[in-house]
Design a protein around this motif. Structure first.
Motif, PDB file in Angstrom:
ATOM      1  N   LYS A   6     -16.809   0.400  -3.603  1.00 33.30           N
ATOM      2  CA  LYS A   6     -15.687   1.287  -3.901  1.00 33.30           C
ATOM      3  C   LYS A   6     -16.203   2.716  -4.014  1.00 33.30           C
ATOM      4  CE  LYS A   6     -12.913  -2.210  -5.892  1.00 33.30           C
ATOM      5  NZ  LYS A   6     -11.738  -2.507  -6.615  1.00 33.30           N
ATOM      6  N   ALA A   7     -15.354   3.658  -3.667  1.00 32.01           N
ATOM      7  CA  ALA A   7     -15.752   5.065  -3.666  1.00 32.01           C
ATOM      8  C   ALA A   7     -16.161   5.529  -5.055  1.00 32.01           C
ATOM      9  CB  ALA A   7     -14.614   5.932  -3.123  1.00 32.01           C
ATOM     10  N   ALA A   8     -15.475   5.057  -6.087  1.00 32.16           N
ATOM     11  CA  ALA A   8     -15.818   5.461  -7.456  1.00 32.16           C
ATOM     12  C   ALA A   8     -17.221   4.992  -7.829  1.00 32.16           C
ATOM     13  CB  ALA A   8     -14.800   4.901  -8.437  1.00 32.16           C
ATOM     14  N   ASP A   9     -17.607   3.801  -7.371  1.00 30.51           N
ATOM     15  CA  ASP A   9     -18.952   3.291  -7.638  1.00 30.51           C
ATOM     16  C   ASP A   9     -20.003   4.130  -6.926  1.00 30.51           C
ATOM     17  OD1 ASP A   9     -17.758   1.254  -9.097  1.00 30.51           O
ATOM     18  OD2 ASP A   9     -17.832  -0.178  -7.421  1.00 30.51           O
ATOM     19  N   VAL A  10     -19.688   4.547  -5.725  1.00 31.51           N
ATOM     20  CA  VAL A  10     -20.636   5.337  -4.939  1.00 31.51           C
ATOM     21  C   VAL A  10     -20.779   6.734  -5.533  1.00 31.51           C
ATOM     22  CG1 VAL A  10     -21.138   6.283  -2.655  1.00 31.51           C
ATOM     23  CG2 VAL A  10     -20.140   4.021  -2.850  1.00 31.51           C
ATOM     24  N   ARG A  11     -19.671   7.324  -5.984  1.00 30.13           N
ATOM     25  CA  ARG A  11     -19.721   8.668  -6.566  1.00 30.13           C
ATOM     26  C   ARG A  11     -20.549   8.708  -7.843  1.00 30.13           C
ATOM     27  NH1 ARG A  11     -14.414   9.246  -4.398  1.00 30.13           N
ATOM     28  NH2 ARG A  11     -14.453  10.946  -2.899  1.00 30.13           N
ATOM     29  N   ALA A  12     -20.666   7.584  -8.540  1.00 27.56           N
ATOM     30  CA  ALA A  12     -21.409   7.531  -9.797  1.00 27.56           C
ATOM     31  C   ALA A  12     -22.921   7.524  -9.576  1.00 27.56           C
ATOM     32  CB  ALA A  12     -20.993   6.297 -10.584  1.00 27.56           C
ATOM     33  N   LYS A  13     -23.367   7.343  -8.346  1.00 30.06           N
ATOM     34  CA  LYS A  13     -24.789   7.241  -8.053  1.00 30.06           C
ATOM     35  C   LYS A  13     -25.417   8.621  -7.834  1.00 30.06           C
ATOM     36  CE  LYS A  13     -24.491   2.659  -6.018  1.00 30.06           C
ATOM     37  NZ  LYS A  13     -25.279   1.889  -6.955  1.00 30.06           N
ATOM     38  N   THR A  14     -26.725   8.682  -8.029  1.00 32.79           N
ATOM     39  CA  THR A  14     -27.461   9.920  -7.793  1.00 32.79           C
ATOM     40  C   THR A  14     -27.764  10.053  -6.296  1.00 32.79           C
ATOM     41  OG1 THR A  14     -29.618   8.874  -8.062  1.00 32.79           O
ATOM     42  CG2 THR A  14     -28.556   9.739 -10.050  1.00 32.79           C
ATOM     43  N   ALA A  15     -28.282  11.205  -5.917  1.00 39.31           N
ATOM     44  CA  ALA A  15     -28.591  11.465  -4.509  1.00 39.31           C
ATOM     45  C   ALA A  15     -29.663  10.495  -3.993  1.00 39.31           C
ATOM     46  CB  ALA A  15     -29.042  12.902  -4.326  1.00 39.31           C
ATOM     47  N   ASP A  16     -30.667  10.193  -4.832  1.00 37.63           N
ATOM     48  CA  ASP A  16     -31.722   9.260  -4.420  1.00 37.63           C
ATOM     49  C   ASP A  16     -31.163   7.854  -4.233  1.00 37.63           C
ATOM     50  OD1 ASP A  16     -33.669  11.208  -4.414  1.00 37.63           O
ATOM     51  OD2 ASP A  16     -34.289  10.808  -6.477  1.00 37.63           O
ATOM     52  N   THR A  20     -31.084   5.608  -0.740  1.00 33.54           N
ATOM     53  CA  THR A  20     -31.571   4.230  -0.680  1.00 33.54           C
ATOM     54  C   THR A  20     -30.477   3.292  -0.205  1.00 33.54           C
ATOM     55  OG1 THR A  20     -33.064   4.706  -2.514  1.00 33.54           O
ATOM     56  CG2 THR A  20     -32.644   2.387  -2.034  1.00 33.54           C
ATOM     57  N   MET A  21     -29.274   3.499  -0.724  1.00 35.37           N
ATOM     58  CA  MET A  21     -28.142   2.659  -0.334  1.00 35.37           C
ATOM     59  C   MET A  21     -27.844   2.813   1.156  1.00 35.37           C
ATOM     60  SD  MET A  21     -24.449   2.755  -2.132  1.00 35.37           S
ATOM     61  CE  MET A  21     -23.221   1.517  -1.834  1.00 35.37           C
ATOM     62  N   LYS A  27     -30.124  -0.813   7.648  1.00 30.96           N
ATOM     63  CA  LYS A  27     -30.937  -1.987   7.988  1.00 30.96           C
ATOM     64  C   LYS A  27     -30.050  -3.209   8.189  1.00 30.96           C
ATOM     65  CE  LYS A  27     -35.201  -0.601   5.681  1.00 30.96           C
ATOM     66  NZ  LYS A  27     -36.111  -0.860   4.557  1.00 30.96           N
ATOM     67  N   GLU A  28     -29.072  -3.361   7.293  1.00 26.93           N
ATOM     68  CA  GLU A  28     -28.163  -4.494   7.421  1.00 26.93           C
ATOM     69  C   GLU A  28     -27.348  -4.393   8.707  1.00 26.93           C
ATOM     70  OE1 GLU A  28     -24.627  -6.845   5.011  1.00 26.93           O
ATOM     71  OE2 GLU A  28     -25.606  -5.135   4.060  1.00 26.93           O
ATOM     72  N   GLN A  29     -26.924  -3.178   9.046  1.00 23.91           N
ATOM     73  CA  GLN A  29     -26.172  -2.972  10.274  1.00 23.91           C
ATOM     74  C   GLN A  29     -27.014  -3.348  11.495  1.00 23.91           C
ATOM     75  OE1 GLN A  29     -25.333   1.112  11.380  1.00 23.91           O
ATOM     76  NE2 GLN A  29     -23.330   0.532  12.171  1.00 23.91           N
ATOM     77  N   PHE A  30     -28.276  -2.965  11.486  1.00 28.13           N
ATOM     78  CA  PHE A  30     -29.169  -3.321  12.583  1.00 28.13           C
ATOM     79  C   PHE A  30     -29.306  -4.833  12.707  1.00 28.13           C
ATOM     80  CE2 PHE A  30     -33.410  -4.507  14.045  1.00 28.13           C
ATOM     81  CZ  PHE A  30     -33.397  -3.938  15.311  1.00 28.13           C
ATOM     82  N   ASN A  31     -29.522  -5.504  11.551  1.00 28.10           N
ATOM     83  CA  ASN A  31     -29.672  -6.956  11.572  1.00 28.10           C
ATOM     84  C   ASN A  31     -28.407  -7.645  12.065  1.00 28.10           C
ATOM     85  OD1 ASN A  31     -32.305  -6.901  10.638  1.00 28.10           O
ATOM     86  ND2 ASN A  31     -31.684  -6.938   8.502  1.00 28.10           N
ATOM     87  N   LEU A  32     -27.245  -7.153  11.654  1.00 28.40           N
ATOM     88  CA  LEU A  32     -25.982  -7.740  12.105  1.00 28.40           C
ATOM     89  C   LEU A  32     -25.794  -7.526  13.605  1.00 28.40           C
ATOM     90  CD1 LEU A  32     -23.652  -6.734   9.152  1.00 28.40           C
ATOM     91  CD2 LEU A  32     -24.346  -9.055   9.786  1.00 28.40           C
ATOM     92  N   ARG A  33     -26.175  -6.342  14.077  1.00 28.81           N
ATOM     93  CA  ARG A  33     -26.067  -6.055  15.506  1.00 28.81           C
ATOM     94  C   ARG A  33     -26.998  -6.972  16.302  1.00 28.81           C
ATOM     95  NH1 ARG A  33     -27.726  -0.415  16.468  1.00 28.81           N
ATOM     96  NH2 ARG A  33     -26.433   0.055  14.686  1.00 28.81           N
ATOM     97  N   PHE A  34     -28.187  -7.188  15.774  1.00 25.48           N
ATOM     98  CA  PHE A  34     -29.159  -8.067  16.421  1.00 25.48           C
ATOM     99  C   PHE A  34     -28.640  -9.506  16.443  1.00 25.48           C
ATOM    100  CE2 PHE A  34     -33.370  -8.239  18.110  1.00 25.48           C
ATOM    101  CZ  PHE A  34     -33.802  -9.529  17.878  1.00 25.48           C
ATOM    102  N   GLN A  35     -28.055  -9.957  15.329  1.00 23.01           N
ATOM    103  CA  GLN A  35     -27.495 -11.316  15.265  1.00 23.01           C
ATOM    104  C   GLN A  35     -26.367 -11.486  16.277  1.00 23.01           C
ATOM    105  OE1 GLN A  35     -26.220 -12.108  11.277  1.00 23.01           O
ATOM    106  NE2 GLN A  35     -28.298 -12.218  10.464  1.00 23.01           N
ATOM    107  N   ASP A  53     -18.801   1.175   4.893  1.00 25.06           N
ATOM    108  CA  ASP A  53     -19.602   1.534   3.718  1.00 25.06           C
ATOM    109  C   ASP A  53     -20.559   2.676   4.058  1.00 25.06           C
ATOM    110  OD1 ASP A  53     -18.388  -0.259   2.030  1.00 25.06           O
ATOM    111  OD2 ASP A  53     -19.977  -1.764   2.146  1.00 25.06           O
ATOM    112  N   ILE A  54     -21.146   2.646   5.252  1.00 27.09           N
ATOM    113  CA  ILE A  54     -22.032   3.726   5.691  1.00 27.09           C
ATOM    114  C   ILE A  54     -21.256   5.042   5.743  1.00 27.09           C
ATOM    115  CG2 ILE A  54     -23.315   4.646   7.682  1.00 27.09           C
ATOM    116  CD1 ILE A  54     -24.230   1.755   8.221  1.00 27.09           C
ATOM    117  N   ALA A  55     -20.064   5.004   6.306  1.00 31.71           N
ATOM    118  CA  ALA A  55     -19.236   6.210   6.390  1.00 31.71           C
ATOM    119  C   ALA A  55     -18.871   6.710   4.998  1.00 31.71           C
ATOM    120  CB  ALA A  55     -17.976   5.919   7.195  1.00 31.71           C
ATOM    121  N   ARG A  56     -18.571   5.791   4.098  1.00 33.47           N
ATOM    122  CA  ARG A  56     -18.203   6.165   2.723  1.00 33.47           C
ATOM    123  C   ARG A  56     -19.373   6.869   2.030  1.00 33.47           C
ATOM    124  NH1 ARG A  56     -16.393   1.428   1.283  1.00 33.47           N
ATOM    125  NH2 ARG A  56     -14.287   1.929   1.884  1.00 33.47           N
ATOM    126  N   VAL A  57     -20.571   6.312   2.166  1.00 32.03           N
ATOM    127  CA  VAL A  57     -21.754   6.899   1.525  1.00 32.03           C
ATOM    128  C   VAL A  57     -22.045   8.273   2.121  1.00 32.03           C
ATOM    129  CG1 VAL A  57     -24.253   6.668   1.247  1.00 32.03           C
ATOM    130  CG2 VAL A  57     -22.776   4.699   0.857  1.00 32.03           C
TER     131      VAL A  57
END
Length: 71
Positions: A6-16, A20-21, A27-35, A53-57
């Motif tokens: 959720k956007a509120a959860d993402v906004r609560a996180k720091t830049a670092d 990381t997220m 990485k997950e997107q790459f693995n899903l594409r490979f699968q 989720d990538i776009a949201r972050v």
């Protein structure tokens, strides 16, 4: 696999934490594409979910840099 972020959860996180997220999601997107290419896809909807989720972050990271620049 992570659930829908959720956007509120993402906004609560720091830049670092956001960096990381974003890396984990890419990485997950790459693995899903490979699968999908090898025909081992489990959850078809997960590809779309990870992409959003990538776009949201990235959007929230851009908002934070804009607000830091203005201040």
């Amino acid at each position: 696999m992570a659930k829908v972020t959720k956007a509120a959860d993402v906004r609560a996180k720091t830049a670092d934490e956001l960096s990381t997220m974003l890396l984990d999601l890419r990485k997950e997107q790459f693995n899903l594409r490979f699968q999908r290419a090898t025909g081992q896809t489990e959850g078809v909807g997960r590809v779309r979910q990870v992409r959003r989720d990538i776009a949201r972050v990235k959007t929230i990271m851009a908002e934070q840099t804009r607000s830091a620049t203005k201040s």
